[in-house]
Write a protein that holds these residues in place. Structure first.
Motif, PDB file in Angstrom:
ATOM      1  N   ASP A 260      20.277  45.040  57.772  1.00 16.26           N
ATOM      2  CA  ASP A 260      19.946  44.339  56.484  1.00 16.26           C
ATOM      3  C   ASP A 260      19.180  43.033  56.808  1.00 16.26           C
ATOM      4  O   ASP A 260      19.243  42.174  55.786  1.00 16.26           O
ATOM      5  CB  ASP A 260      21.328  44.055  55.683  1.00 16.26           C
ATOM      6  CG  ASP A 260      22.415  43.527  56.492  1.00 16.26           C
ATOM      7  OD1 ASP A 260      22.072  43.132  57.640  1.00 16.26           O
ATOM      8  OD2 ASP A 260      23.321  43.210  56.071  1.00 16.26           O
TER       9      ASP A 260
ATOM     10  N   GLY B 264      14.702  50.075  53.527  1.00 14.92           N
ATOM     11  CA  GLY B 264      14.975  48.821  53.008  1.00 14.92           C
ATOM     12  C   GLY B 264      15.555  48.937  51.664  1.00 14.92           C
ATOM     13  O   GLY B 264      14.822  49.645  51.121  1.00 14.92           O
ATOM     14  N   ILE B 265      16.499  48.169  51.237  1.00 16.81           N
ATOM     15  CA  ILE B 265      16.782  48.236  49.561  1.00 16.81           C
ATOM     16  C   ILE B 265      17.355  47.187  49.219  1.00 16.81           C
ATOM     17  O   ILE B 265      17.820  46.081  49.852  1.00 16.81           O
ATOM     18  CB  ILE B 265      18.099  49.500  49.670  1.00 16.81           C
ATOM     19  CG1 ILE B 265      19.378  49.080  50.845  1.00 16.81           C
ATOM     20  CG2 ILE B 265      17.627  50.652  50.018  1.00 16.81           C
ATOM     21  CD1 ILE B 265      20.575  49.902  50.636  1.00 16.81           C
ATOM     22  N   SER B 266      17.411  47.090  47.916  1.00  9.14           N
ATOM     23  CA  SER B 266      17.546  45.799  47.097  1.00  9.14           C
ATOM     24  C   SER B 266      17.869  46.381  45.779  1.00  9.14           C
ATOM     25  O   SER B 266      17.075  46.845  45.228  1.00  9.14           O
ATOM     26  CB  SER B 266      16.816  44.720  47.130  1.00  9.14           C
ATOM     27  OG  SER B 266      17.216  43.525  46.349  1.00  9.14           O
TER      28      SER B 266
ATOM     29  N   PHE C  36      15.881  48.998  44.137  1.00  7.87           N
ATOM     30  CA  PHE C  36      14.667  49.301  44.594  1.00  7.87           C
ATOM     31  C   PHE C  36      14.971  49.581  46.336  1.00  7.87           C
ATOM     32  O   PHE C  36      15.590  49.036  46.871  1.00  7.87           O
ATOM     33  CB  PHE C  36      13.637  48.063  44.582  1.00  7.87           C
ATOM     34  CG  PHE C  36      13.772  47.439  43.116  1.00  7.87           C
ATOM     35  CD1 PHE C  36      12.944  48.243  42.116  1.00  7.87           C
ATOM     36  CD2 PHE C  36      14.382  46.314  42.814  1.00  7.87           C
ATOM     37  CE1 PHE C  36      12.836  47.831  40.996  1.00  7.87           C
ATOM     38  CE2 PHE C  36      14.257  46.054  41.306  1.00  7.87           C
ATOM     39  CZ  PHE C  36      13.596  46.471  40.584  1.00  7.87           C
ATOM     40  N   GLY C  37      13.752  50.237  46.615  1.00  6.16           N
ATOM     41  CA  GLY C  37      13.813  50.729  48.176  1.00  6.16           C
ATOM     42  C   GLY C  37      12.466  50.876  48.806  1.00  6.16           C
ATOM     43  O   GLY C  37      11.361  51.140  48.032  1.00  6.16           O
ATOM     44  N   GLN C  38      12.508  50.623  49.937  1.00  5.25           N
ATOM     45  CA  GLN C  38      11.132  51.188  50.716  1.00  5.25           C
ATOM     46  C   GLN C  38      11.593  52.157  51.805  1.00  5.25           C
ATOM     47  O   GLN C  38      12.666  51.872  52.460  1.00  5.25           O
ATOM     48  CB  GLN C  38      10.304  50.069  51.081  1.00  5.25           C
ATOM     49  CG  GLN C  38      10.581  49.257  52.207  1.00  5.25           C
ATOM     50  CD  GLN C  38      10.934  47.687  52.167  1.00  5.25           C
ATOM     51  OE1 GLN C  38      10.488  47.156  51.003  1.00  5.25           O
ATOM     52  NE2 GLN C  38      11.380  47.284  53.155  1.00  5.25           N
TER      53      GLN C  38
ATOM     54  N   ALA D 248      16.448  36.948  52.970  1.00  5.34           N
ATOM     55  CA  ALA D 248      17.492  37.736  53.005  1.00  5.34           C
ATOM     56  C   ALA D 248      18.127  38.167  51.455  1.00  5.34           C
ATOM     57  O   ALA D 248      17.578  37.330  50.408  1.00  5.34           O
ATOM     58  CB  ALA D 248      18.817  36.959  53.570  1.00  5.34           C
ATOM     59  N   GLU D 249      18.426  39.129  51.239  1.00  8.07           N
ATOM     60  CA  GLU D 249      18.671  39.765  50.006  1.00  8.07           C
ATOM     61  C   GLU D 249      19.966  38.917  49.178  1.00  8.07           C
ATOM     62  O   GLU D 249      20.915  38.785  49.638  1.00  8.07           O
ATOM     63  CB  GLU D 249      19.103  41.307  49.761  1.00  8.07           C
ATOM     64  CG  GLU D 249      18.074  41.962  50.384  1.00  8.07           C
ATOM     65  CD  GLU D 249      16.801  42.050  49.403  1.00  8.07           C
ATOM     66  OE1 GLU D 249      17.053  41.421  48.103  1.00  8.07           O
ATOM     67  OE2 GLU D 249      15.672  42.161  50.014  1.00  8.07           O
TER      68      GLU D 249
ATOM     69  N   PHE E 183      20.628  40.061  45.985  1.00  8.59           N
ATOM     70  CA  PHE E 183      20.890  40.942  44.903  1.00  8.59           C
ATOM     71  C   PHE E 183      21.697  41.870  45.412  1.00  8.59           C
ATOM     72  O   PHE E 183      21.280  42.444  46.489  1.00  8.59           O
ATOM     73  CB  PHE E 183      19.606  41.463  44.342  1.00  8.59           C
ATOM     74  CG  PHE E 183      18.770  40.636  43.347  1.00  8.59           C
ATOM     75  CD1 PHE E 183      19.203  40.083  42.246  1.00  8.59           C
ATOM     76  CD2 PHE E 183      17.827  39.921  43.986  1.00  8.59           C
ATOM     77  CE1 PHE E 183      18.545  38.835  41.739  1.00  8.59           C
ATOM     78  CE2 PHE E 183      16.948  38.840  43.288  1.00  8.59           C
ATOM     79  CZ  PHE E 183      17.391  38.532  42.268  1.00  8.59           C
TER      80      PHE E 183
ATOM     81  N   VAL F 155      23.317  45.701  46.274  1.00  9.63           N
ATOM     82  CA  VAL F 155      22.573  46.929  46.286  1.00  9.63           C
ATOM     83  C   VAL F 155      23.315  47.979  45.404  1.00  9.63           C
ATOM     84  O   VAL F 155      24.505  47.996  45.623  1.00  9.63           O
ATOM     85  CB  VAL F 155      22.515  47.599  47.784  1.00  9.63           C
ATOM     86  CG1 VAL F 155      22.077  48.887  47.744  1.00  9.63           C
ATOM     87  CG2 VAL F 155      21.593  46.650  48.640  1.00  9.63           C
TER      88      VAL F 155
ATOM     89  N   ASP G 106      11.370  52.800  42.757  1.00  4.17           N
ATOM     90  CA  ASP G 106      11.754  52.107  41.901  1.00  4.17           C
ATOM     91  C   ASP G 106      12.674  52.533  40.934  1.00  4.17           C
ATOM     92  O   ASP G 106      12.147  53.425  40.046  1.00  4.17           O
ATOM     93  CB  ASP G 106      10.504  51.557  40.930  1.00  4.17           C
ATOM     94  CG  ASP G 106      11.220  50.410  39.947  1.00  4.17           C
ATOM     95  OD1 ASP G 106      12.172  50.760  39.445  1.00  4.17           O
ATOM     96  OD2 ASP G 106       9.950  49.819  39.321  1.00  4.17           O
TER      97      ASP G 106
ATOM     98  N   VAL H 204      11.608  44.670  50.692  1.00  4.72           N
ATOM     99  CA  VAL H 204      13.117  44.584  50.449  1.00  4.72           C
ATOM    100  C   VAL H 204      13.847  44.436  51.906  1.00  4.72           C
ATOM    101  O   VAL H 204      13.630  45.416  52.585  1.00  4.72           O
ATOM    102  CB  VAL H 204      13.663  45.222  49.324  1.00  4.72           C
ATOM    103  CG1 VAL H 204      13.344  44.675  47.924  1.00  4.72           C
ATOM    104  CG2 VAL H 204      13.589  46.706  49.536  1.00  4.72           C
ATOM    105  N   ALA H 205      14.973  43.674  51.926  1.00  4.65           N
ATOM    106  CA  ALA H 205      15.719  43.442  53.328  1.00  4.65           C
ATOM    107  C   ALA H 205      16.810  44.157  53.361  1.00  4.65           C
ATOM    108  O   ALA H 205      17.236  44.274  54.537  1.00  4.65           O
ATOM    109  CB  ALA H 205      15.801  42.041  53.643  1.00  4.65           C
ATOM    110  N   GLY H 206      17.403  44.225  52.223  1.00  4.58           N
ATOM    111  CA  GLY H 206      18.994  44.916  52.504  1.00  4.58           C
ATOM    112  C   GLY H 206      19.054  46.153  53.191  1.00  4.58           C
ATOM    113  O   GLY H 206      18.310  47.075  53.116  1.00  4.58           O
TER     114      GLY H 206
END
Lengths: 233, 95
Positions: free
Chosen positions: A113, A136-138, A141-143, A165-166, A168, A170, A205, B92-94
């Motif tokens: 993270d 990566g997630i928030s 949203f993710g990638q 740093a997130e 929000f 998850v 998304d 995004v970083a999480g």
């Protein structure tokens, strides 16, 4: 299993995958790689289970609160599949430990993270010539992308500066979605099947219900990889 | 003045703050950076998430022009053309 055949199942059985982080992404990745039959899973985390983890970190249950994540993850994954080897390591992934943690790995799953530590994994993958399966997630949203040293851009080419740093939370479903994309990538890589997310960054998304992918290119000035590494075989 | 039709797309958190897609008639010759500023100006929180105090792209922001990445520090000198699609997104970083 019929889908992979005996040979495919043996390929999975012979593989060692290092999963960096036993949190939101590490939970679904590790559970699905365990049931897939990946022979050796090494999973590392230095944290304790907290109640706020339980919306997404599906390795853990209410009664695990306060316990070390590595210990619980090790038990749970072994329950899920007693026929594989699970090495759960209670350790911080840093410049001193990353090399030994990844030493035997055929691939690294990025379930972290924070980006400074991700860059350490990226460097380890480049030096060892093994793939890095990034996620990566928030929020919703993710990638995700798959990095093949010497063949694709590295993580630092794609994301040269760490995002903040997130702040929000998850959504658990996002961790599941991106984690399963990473696990699917590992599966395909080990079985040499299909098209990997190599040189492609997938963007999810969940609010819009849209997947996009963007082509990514090697940065000739990349501070991590520029011209330094041989191609992955 | 001549105008060009362009599309600006914001992803993830940027899209939540600014809308996911904006069709804009922009003056010919406007740079990618100025176009994105114009598109982001409808919401201060959105603008501030993308641009720093000096009005430059924050260094983690990824900018694409017609599906090809451009260096955000070059976006001030790259003009947009008719039909261009500019995409702006935050990794995004999480985990």
């Amino acid at each position: 299993m019929m889908l992979f055949g005996e040979e495919g199942q043996e390929q999975l059985q012979d593989a060692t995958i290092f999963i960096a982080g036993a949190g939101g992404l590490g939970s679904p990745v590790s559970i699905y790689l365990a049931v897939l039959g990946v022979g050796t899973l090494i999973i590392a985390d230095n944290d304790r289970v907290d109640q706020t983890n339980l919306n997404r970190q599906i390795l853990y249950r209410d009664q695990d609160i306060g316990r070390r994540k590595a210990a619980v993850a090790g038990e749970r994954l072994q329950e899920v599949n007693p026929d594989i080897m699970v090495k759960a390591v209670d350790a911080t992934i840093d410049q001193h430990t990353v090399s030994s943690l990844t030493r035997d790995a055929d691939g690294i799953v990025d379930a972290l993270d924070d980006f400074p530590t991700r860059y350490l994994l990226n460097k380890a993958a480049l030096e060892k010539g093994i793939p890095l399966f990034h996620g990566g997630i928030s929020g919703f949203f993710g990638q995700a992308t798959t990095i093949l040293p010497g063949k694709t851009p590295c993580l630092r080419c794609i994301i040269p500066q760490p995002p903040p740093a997130e702040v929000f939370p998850v959504a658990g479903v996002t961790a599941g979605f991106i984690g399963l994309i990473q696990a699917t990538e590992v599966c395909k890589y080990l079985l040499c099947r299909g098209d990997l997310l190599a040189g492609r960054l997938l963007l999810w998304d969940g609010i819009q219900g849209r997947i996009e992918e963007i082509p990514v290119e090697t940065d000739p000035d990349c501070e991590a990889c520029a011209g330094k590494y041989k191609g992955i075989s | 003045m001549i105008y060009v039709k362009v599309t600006v797309r914001f992803f993830a958190r940027f899209g939540e703050l600014l809308g996911n897609t904006q069709e804009i008639e922009a003056r010919e010759g406007i740079s990618v950076a100025d176009l994105v500023k114009e598109a982001a100006s409808r919401n201060k929180a959105g603008y501030d998430t993308i641009f720093n105090e000096e009005g430059a792209f924050r260094d983690f922001v990824i900018v694409m022009r017609n599906k090809k990445r451009i260096r955000s520090q070059d976006a001030g000198s790259i003009p947009v053309g008719e039909g261009d699609e500019i995409a702006v997104f935050p990794p995004v970083a999480g985990g």
